[in-house]
Motif scaffolding. Structure first.
Motif, PDB file in Angstrom:
ATOM      1  N   THR A 208      28.405  39.755  27.407  1.00 33.03           N
ATOM      2  CA  THR A 208      28.117  38.225  27.376  1.00 33.03           C
ATOM      3  C   THR A 208      28.293  38.053  25.884  1.00 33.03           C
ATOM      4  OG1 THR A 208      25.864  38.811  27.385  1.00 33.03           O
ATOM      5  CG2 THR A 208      26.535  38.736  29.481  1.00 33.03           C
ATOM      6  N   LEU A 209      28.288  36.596  26.128  1.00 32.39           N
ATOM      7  CA  LEU A 209      28.350  35.916  24.688  1.00 32.39           C
ATOM      8  C   LEU A 209      26.963  35.294  24.320  1.00 32.39           C
ATOM      9  CD1 LEU A 209      31.650  33.646  25.403  1.00 32.39           C
ATOM     10  CD2 LEU A 209      31.495  36.120  24.313  1.00 32.39           C
ATOM     11  N   ASP A 210      26.871  34.967  22.971  1.00 29.31           N
ATOM     12  CA  ASP A 210      25.524  34.291  22.373  1.00 29.31           C
ATOM     13  C   ASP A 210      25.244  33.220  23.500  1.00 29.31           C
ATOM     14  OD1 ASP A 210      24.443  31.923  20.765  1.00 29.31           O
ATOM     15  OD2 ASP A 210      24.070  33.962  19.622  1.00 29.31           O
ATOM     16  N   PRO A 211      23.779  33.068  23.727  1.00 22.63           N
ATOM     17  CA  PRO A 211      23.456  32.213  24.659  1.00 22.63           C
ATOM     18  C   PRO A 211      23.930  30.836  24.429  1.00 22.63           C
ATOM     19  CG  PRO A 211      21.640  33.719  23.968  1.00 22.63           C
ATOM     20  CD  PRO A 211      22.723  33.988  23.077  1.00 22.63           C
ATOM     21  N   ASP A 212      24.238  30.487  23.172  1.00 22.16           N
ATOM     22  CA  ASP A 212      24.709  29.262  22.529  1.00 22.16           C
ATOM     23  C   ASP A 212      25.902  28.926  23.628  1.00 22.16           C
ATOM     24  OD1 ASP A 212      22.501  28.511  20.945  1.00 22.16           O
ATOM     25  OD2 ASP A 212      23.696  29.080  19.314  1.00 22.16           O
ATOM     26  N   TYR A 213      26.864  29.898  23.996  1.00 25.31           N
ATOM     27  CA  TYR A 213      27.985  30.005  24.607  1.00 25.31           C
ATOM     28  C   TYR A 213      27.889  29.852  25.951  1.00 25.31           C
ATOM     29  CZ  TYR A 213      30.448  30.538  20.184  1.00 25.31           C
ATOM     30  OH  TYR A 213      31.153  30.266  18.828  1.00 25.31           O
ATOM     31  N   HIS A 214      26.780  29.823  26.537  1.00 31.53           N
ATOM     32  CA  HIS A 214      26.554  29.992  28.173  1.00 31.53           C
ATOM     33  C   HIS A 214      27.373  28.889  28.955  1.00 31.53           C
ATOM     34  CE1 HIS A 214      23.859  27.061  30.031  1.00 31.53           C
ATOM     35  NE2 HIS A 214      23.538  26.773  28.393  1.00 31.53           N
ATOM     36  N   LYS A 215      27.900  27.925  28.379  1.00 33.75           N
ATOM     37  CA  LYS A 215      28.694  26.967  29.198  1.00 33.75           C
ATOM     38  C   LYS A 215      30.236  27.235  28.780  1.00 33.75           C
ATOM     39  CE  LYS A 215      25.137  23.453  29.960  1.00 33.75           C
ATOM     40  NZ  LYS A 215      24.928  21.980  29.807  1.00 33.75           N
ATOM     41  N   ASN A 216      30.416  28.120  28.088  1.00 30.96           N
ATOM     42  CA  ASN A 216      31.916  28.592  27.705  1.00 30.96           C
ATOM     43  C   ASN A 216      32.415  29.665  28.943  1.00 30.96           C
ATOM     44  OD1 ASN A 216      33.781  27.565  26.169  1.00 30.96           O
ATOM     45  ND2 ASN A 216      33.560  29.200  24.365  1.00 30.96           N
ATOM     46  N   SER A 217      33.039  28.646  29.908  1.00 33.08           N
ATOM     47  CA  SER A 217      33.420  29.805  31.109  1.00 33.08           C
ATOM     48  C   SER A 217      34.608  30.538  30.715  1.00 33.08           C
ATOM     49  CB  SER A 217      33.833  28.839  32.241  1.00 33.08           C
ATOM     50  OG  SER A 217      34.077  29.549  33.524  1.00 33.08           O
ATOM     51  N   ILE A 218      34.392  31.791  30.745  1.00 35.61           N
ATOM     52  CA  ILE A 218      35.642  32.954  30.622  1.00 35.61           C
ATOM     53  C   ILE A 218      36.520  32.913  31.924  1.00 35.61           C
ATOM     54  CG2 ILE A 218      36.095  35.390  30.341  1.00 35.61           C
ATOM     55  CD1 ILE A 218      33.245  35.750  29.015  1.00 35.61           C
ATOM     56  N   ARG A 219      37.687  32.750  31.759  1.00 34.54           N
ATOM     57  CA  ARG A 219      38.587  32.347  32.931  1.00 34.54           C
ATOM     58  C   ARG A 219      39.721  33.288  33.001  1.00 34.54           C
ATOM     59  NH1 ARG A 219      36.557  29.088  36.587  1.00 34.54           N
ATOM     60  NH2 ARG A 219      38.283  28.060  37.122  1.00 34.54           N
ATOM     61  N   HIS A 220      40.209  33.502  31.879  1.00 38.34           N
ATOM     62  CA  HIS A 220      41.753  33.959  31.956  1.00 38.34           C
ATOM     63  C   HIS A 220      41.810  35.315  30.994  1.00 38.34           C
ATOM     64  CE1 HIS A 220      42.825  30.242  34.059  1.00 38.34           C
ATOM     65  NE2 HIS A 220      43.005  31.181  34.928  1.00 38.34           N
ATOM     66  N   LEU A 221      42.651  36.381  31.361  1.00 39.85           N
ATOM     67  CA  LEU A 221      42.586  37.429  30.589  1.00 39.85           C
ATOM     68  C   LEU A 221      44.208  37.981  30.094  1.00 39.85           C
ATOM     69  CD1 LEU A 221      40.148  39.514  32.833  1.00 39.85           C
ATOM     70  CD2 LEU A 221      39.467  38.202  30.640  1.00 39.85           C
ATOM     71  N   SER A 222      44.228  38.878  29.147  1.00 38.51           N
ATOM     72  CA  SER A 222      45.268  39.346  28.776  1.00 38.51           C
ATOM     73  C   SER A 222      44.845  40.887  28.548  1.00 38.51           C
ATOM     74  CB  SER A 222      46.521  38.935  27.985  1.00 38.51           C
ATOM     75  OG  SER A 222      47.398  39.497  27.626  1.00 38.51           O
ATOM     76  N   VAL A 223      45.550  42.018  28.554  1.00 42.55           N
ATOM     77  CA  VAL A 223      45.289  43.347  27.950  1.00 42.55           C
ATOM     78  C   VAL A 223      46.519  43.497  27.309  1.00 42.55           C
ATOM     79  CG1 VAL A 223      44.507  45.198  28.797  1.00 42.55           C
ATOM     80  CG2 VAL A 223      43.855  43.717  29.993  1.00 42.55           C
ATOM     81  N   ALA A 224      46.296  44.248  25.935  1.00 39.24           N
ATOM     82  CA  ALA A 224      47.261  44.958  25.328  1.00 39.24           C
ATOM     83  C   ALA A 224      47.371  46.297  25.384  1.00 39.24           C
ATOM     84  CB  ALA A 224      46.666  44.671  23.660  1.00 39.24           C
ATOM     85  N   HIS A 225      48.278  46.931  24.989  1.00 34.58           N
ATOM     86  CA  HIS A 225      48.727  48.247  25.150  1.00 34.58           C
ATOM     87  C   HIS A 225      47.422  49.170  24.816  1.00 34.58           C
ATOM     88  CE1 HIS A 225      49.463  48.717  21.112  1.00 34.58           C
ATOM     89  NE2 HIS A 225      50.389  47.524  21.081  1.00 34.58           N
ATOM     90  N   ASP A 226      46.692  48.895  23.787  1.00 34.30           N
ATOM     91  CA  ASP A 226      45.644  49.655  23.329  1.00 34.30           C
ATOM     92  C   ASP A 226      44.141  49.643  24.117  1.00 34.30           C
ATOM     93  OD1 ASP A 226      44.992  47.195  22.401  1.00 34.30           O
ATOM     94  OD2 ASP A 226      44.703  47.963  20.254  1.00 34.30           O
ATOM     95  N   GLY A 227      44.227  48.586  25.109  1.00 37.11           N
ATOM     96  CA  GLY A 227      43.139  48.326  25.766  1.00 37.11           C
ATOM     97  C   GLY A 227      42.195  47.019  25.350  1.00 37.11           C
ATOM     98  N   ASN A 228      42.649  46.436  24.147  1.00 36.18           N
ATOM     99  CA  ASN A 228      42.164  45.291  23.713  1.00 36.18           C
ATOM    100  C   ASN A 228      42.423  44.182  24.809  1.00 36.18           C
ATOM    101  OD1 ASN A 228      40.766  43.675  21.932  1.00 36.18           O
ATOM    102  ND2 ASN A 228      42.511  43.215  20.493  1.00 36.18           N
ATOM    103  N   VAL A 229      41.179  43.696  25.152  1.00 31.70           N
ATOM    104  CA  VAL A 229      41.081  42.504  26.046  1.00 31.70           C
ATOM    105  C   VAL A 229      40.946  40.948  25.415  1.00 31.70           C
ATOM    106  CG1 VAL A 229      39.992  41.374  28.013  1.00 31.70           C
ATOM    107  CG2 VAL A 229      40.213  43.666  27.818  1.00 31.70           C
ATOM    108  N   ALA A 230      42.116  39.944  25.767  1.00 29.76           N
ATOM    109  CA  ALA A 230      42.225  38.774  25.172  1.00 29.76           C
ATOM    110  C   ALA A 230      41.380  37.982  26.329  1.00 29.76           C
ATOM    111  CB  ALA A 230      43.431  38.021  24.879  1.00 29.76           C
ATOM    112  N   PHE A 231      40.761  36.891  26.011  1.00 32.64           N
ATOM    113  CA  PHE A 231      40.056  35.924  26.967  1.00 32.64           C
ATOM    114  C   PHE A 231      40.159  34.549  26.736  1.00 32.64           C
ATOM    115  CE2 PHE A 231      36.421  37.890  24.750  1.00 32.64           C
ATOM    116  CZ  PHE A 231      35.729  36.672  24.283  1.00 32.64           C
ATOM    117  N   GLY A 232      40.337  33.886  27.462  1.00 30.95           N
ATOM    118  CA  GLY A 232      40.559  32.294  27.365  1.00 30.95           C
ATOM    119  C   GLY A 232      39.304  31.480  28.124  1.00 30.95           C
ATOM    120  N   MET A 233      38.656  30.599  27.559  1.00 28.01           N
ATOM    121  CA  MET A 233      37.682  30.209  27.956  1.00 28.01           C
ATOM    122  C   MET A 233      37.776  28.498  28.255  1.00 28.01           C
ATOM    123  SD  MET A 233      34.816  31.957  25.893  1.00 28.01           S
ATOM    124  CE  MET A 233      35.536  31.940  24.355  1.00 28.01           C
TER     125      MET A 233
END
Length: 359
Positions: A208-233
């Protein structure tokens, strides 16, 4: 001819006939839903040269698609909150199955196949309970419903598979929806988005993100070859938007990308799609509302470049290139600055690479 048919029949009977692959569908590089000028909806396959290889009819507007890792099969999902997903044979151009959300559920527009392609996982909403679920569908049984498990949060949207495993990562947006309310977003005041990692049907890590970010909806993802996950909000608050892009590596804290307030405002609080660049060193985020594509250094999380592009949303990487699709019918190569216009099509939200979830 008769001998050839007998020969092929014999191969099929013995299981020695070659199974169809994506090459039988023209070896598309990308899939995307689109609306045609005549009002029909289709799932399109496009080549690396941005030629349209096929258009397969859909019963209503699509959102994203999941591509089978081996067979030329794709599952096109309805725009949320939708209750259908269509399984299409991209080699024959035929719809071969329809997935209907169970009673009291709706889909969220995304899905992912298991590593071996035997199972399809779909993000769903149990709208009476107000909880997120992941549906499990048996591919060999004609995409029959087999099981389900908790998504680890509310409003699961995107779902991806981590490299070379069947561990799933789910973007729980924190927003409840109900078919009776259409696309109205519920429980905004108390929303709590997260990233959930799921192995063998069990939630094994929640971020989870910091409570100040609780209205930042995590929506879309991309996964790199090393398992790193990018997320767009997508920002649901009343004040200025907070950073809309971040990355996460398992067992570590999430990394939110830094960006100046001017460039952040231009995204209008909305990331429509996201992808890693081919090497995993870059993250690209699109905003159809802002008419903008932003590119970030994935290591330090700093904005490196932005490109104005009307109604830009779908994004995926190709060798030496980043491809963006728009609601105006364009397919744009950001690195080459080459644009192909398909005036009869309006591309929908996502561009799905046939390299699947990982690079």
């Amino acid at each position: 001819m008769a001998n050839r048919r007998q020969f092929l029949t014999g191969l099929l009977a013995t299981g020695l006939a070659p199974l169809p692959t994506w090459a039988d569908a023209g070896s598309p590089a990308f899939l995307s839903a689109a609306a045609r000028a005549d009002g029909a909806y289709v799932l399109c396959g496009t080549s690396t040269d941005r030629d349209i290889l096929f258009q397969i009819p859909l019963p209503a507007r699509g959102h994203a698609a999941a591509a089978h890792p081996i067979k030329p099969l794709a599952v096109a999902f309805a725009r949320r909150p939708g209750a259908f997903a269509v399984v299409v044979d991209c080699a024959s151009g035929q719809s071969i199955a329809m997935l209907n959300a169970p009673q009291g559920r709706h889909f969220y527009g995304h899905g992912a196949f298991s590593l071996d392609g035997a199972w399809l996982f779909t993000t769903e909403n149990d709208y009476e309970a107000g909880t997120g679920r992941v549906g499990v569908w048996d591919v060999s049984a004609g995409f029959q419903r087999a099981a389900e498990f908790a998504s680890g949060g509310i409003g699961p949207h995107d779902i991806k598979r981590l490299p070379d495993t069947d561990t799933l990562v789910v973007a729980n947006g924190g927003i409840d929806t109900h078919p009776d309310s259409g696309r109205t977003k519920l429980i905004i005041a108390t929303m709590r988005p997260n990233l959930s990692y799921i192995a063998d049907g069990k939630v094994v890590e929640v971020v989870t993100l910091d409570p100040d970010y609780h209205k930042n909806s995590i929506r879309h993802l991309s996964v790199a070859h090393d398992g790193n996950v990018a997320f767009g909000m997508q920002w649901q608050g009343d004040g200025p938007a907070l950073p809309l892009v971040g990355t996460h590596m398992r067992a570590k804290a999430p990394h939110l990308f830094s960006i100046e307030s001017t460039e952040l405002r231009q995204m209008q609080g909305y990331v429509g799609s996201i992808t890693f660049g081919q090497s995993g060193a870059e993250v690209i985020a699109t905003s159809p509302r802002g008419g903008l594509v932003q590119r970030f250094d994935a290591t330090v999380g700093a904005l490196t470049n932005q490109t104005p592009l009307e109604d830009a949303c779908g994004v995926a990487n190709a060798p030496g290139e980043v491809i963006v699709t728009t609601g105006t019918g364009k397919i744009v190569g950001l690195n080459s600055d080459l644009t192909t216009a398909h005036a009869a099509l309006r591309w929908d939200n996502h561009l799905i690479s046939l390299k699947h979830e990982t690079l």
